[in-house]
Design a protein around this motif. Sequence first.
Motif, PDB file in Angstrom:
ATOM      1  N   ASP A  58       0.801  -1.222   0.000  1.00  0.00           N
ATOM      2  CA  ASP A  58       0.000   0.000   0.000  1.00  0.00           C
ATOM      3  C   ASP A  58       0.834   1.272   0.000  1.00  0.00           C
ATOM      4  N   PHE A  59       1.887   1.306   0.830  1.00  0.00           N
ATOM      5  CA  PHE A  59       2.713   2.499   0.972  1.00  0.00           C
ATOM      6  C   PHE A  59       3.936   2.344   0.085  1.00  0.00           C
ATOM      7  N   MET A  60       4.073   3.229  -0.906  1.00  0.00           N
ATOM      8  CA  MET A  60       5.130   3.062  -1.902  1.00  0.00           C
ATOM      9  C   MET A  60       6.325   3.966  -1.660  1.00  0.00           C
ATOM     10  N   GLY A  61       6.218   4.898  -0.709  1.00  0.00           N
ATOM     11  CA  GLY A  61       7.396   5.682  -0.362  1.00  0.00           C
ATOM     12  C   GLY A  61       7.143   7.160  -0.194  1.00  0.00           C
ATOM     13  N   ILE A  62       8.153   7.813   0.367  1.00  0.00           N
ATOM     14  CA  ILE A  62       8.176   9.264   0.541  1.00  0.00           C
ATOM     15  C   ILE A  62       9.340   9.797  -0.276  1.00  0.00           C
ATOM     16  N   TYR A  96      10.344   0.545   5.077  1.00  0.00           N
ATOM     17  CA  TYR A  96       9.686   1.668   4.408  1.00  0.00           C
ATOM     18  C   TYR A  96      10.660   2.354   3.446  1.00  0.00           C
ATOM     19  N   LYS A  97      10.173   2.667   2.236  1.00  0.00           N
ATOM     20  CA  LYS A  97      11.028   3.232   1.192  1.00  0.00           C
ATOM     21  C   LYS A  97      11.007   4.773   1.216  1.00  0.00           C
ATOM     22  N   PHE A  98      12.192   5.334   1.010  1.00  0.00           N
ATOM     23  CA  PHE A  98      12.346   6.768   0.800  1.00  0.00           C
ATOM     24  C   PHE A  98      13.091   6.968  -0.510  1.00  0.00           C
ATOM     25  N   TYR A  99      12.740   8.046  -1.213  1.00  0.00           N
ATOM     26  CA  TYR A  99      13.416   8.398  -2.457  1.00  0.00           C
ATOM     27  C   TYR A  99      14.041   9.776  -2.271  1.00  0.00           C
ATOM     28  N   LEU A 116       1.014   6.502  -2.599  1.00  0.00           N
ATOM     29  CA  LEU A 116       0.165   5.393  -2.180  1.00  0.00           C
ATOM     30  C   LEU A 116      -0.268   4.598  -3.405  1.00  0.00           C
ATOM     31  N   ALA A 117      -0.358   3.291  -3.241  1.00  0.00           N
ATOM     32  CA  ALA A 117      -0.825   2.421  -4.322  1.00  0.00           C
ATOM     33  C   ALA A 117      -2.348   2.434  -4.385  1.00  0.00           C
ATOM     34  N   LEU A 157       0.295  14.414  -2.627  1.00  0.00           N
ATOM     35  CA  LEU A 157      -0.089  13.008  -2.549  1.00  0.00           C
ATOM     36  C   LEU A 157      -0.026  12.439  -3.959  1.00  0.00           C
ATOM     37  N   GLU A 158       0.761  11.392  -4.154  1.00  0.00           N
ATOM     38  CA  GLU A 158       0.834  10.724  -5.447  1.00  0.00           C
ATOM     39  C   GLU A 158       0.077   9.404  -5.365  1.00  0.00           C
TER      40      GLU A 158
END
Length: 271
Positions: A58-62, A96-99, A116-117, A157-158
């Motif tokens: 669900d959570f794809m990153g910040i 948890y992913k960060f970019y 978010l997915a 929010l993406e």
Amino acid sequence: MHKVLRHEEFEEGCKAACNGPYDGKWSKTMVGFGPEDDHFVAELTYNYGIGDYKLGNDFMGITLASSQAVSNARKLEWPLSEVAEGVFEIEAPGGYKFYLQNRSLLQSDPVLKVTLAVSDLQKSLHYWSNLLGMKIYEQDEEKQRALLGYADNQCKLELQGIEGPVDHAAAFGRIAFSCPHKELPDLEDLMKKENQTILTPLVSLDTPGKATVQVVILADPDGHEICFVGDEAFRELSKMDPEGSKLLDDAMAADKSDEWFAQRNKPKASG
């Protein structure tokens, strides 16, 4: 660099499930690059009896723009993977992913977006834009993504379309926005009228020694949890606490939960 803005301890589970579906002692720590009034901040929730949480999709990153963050990661020899020119993927404890974009911004908050997915982009856009009033800044049907926000100078929010259902597993959190308190009943009424999910109807939440806030908690078509909090009391609650870092350090020093489980040859529960 991220700062501890405030730290709070709770003896029992939150009646709005702020700490997830757990009843025991927990804490929350707000961290960000500046005050909660005008920065995106992360709420780190710690349940004392839980050792790990299963991640979903669900959570794809910040995504944040900070050459300092890239430099810090290199100095600490934290694994960095360049996924695009000048953009590095990094994984926080817990998965948890960060970019990290290797550049610095003139604006005060380097956090650019939370991704978010979603399983159906059009349905999600209807919800977030038509019902919740977010402006659509970008939309790419081919890549199945859209960028939304409430203000030009705020974190965005993406929404990223994926194949198959969104799985929240046990590591899911929620995204929160503040709004005038008087708008909360109207928001709840709109969601009832539109037959949307209301996880927690308008309720007051206490924080020991601090302001009581009113919240409504919703879920979007994919089950992403969304908290709307009354802004007036939230501004009082969210004031930066100069003792925040010390309170966190003291709580970590006093936390003997790992030791307690080890003495009994038991693992901490998985969320």
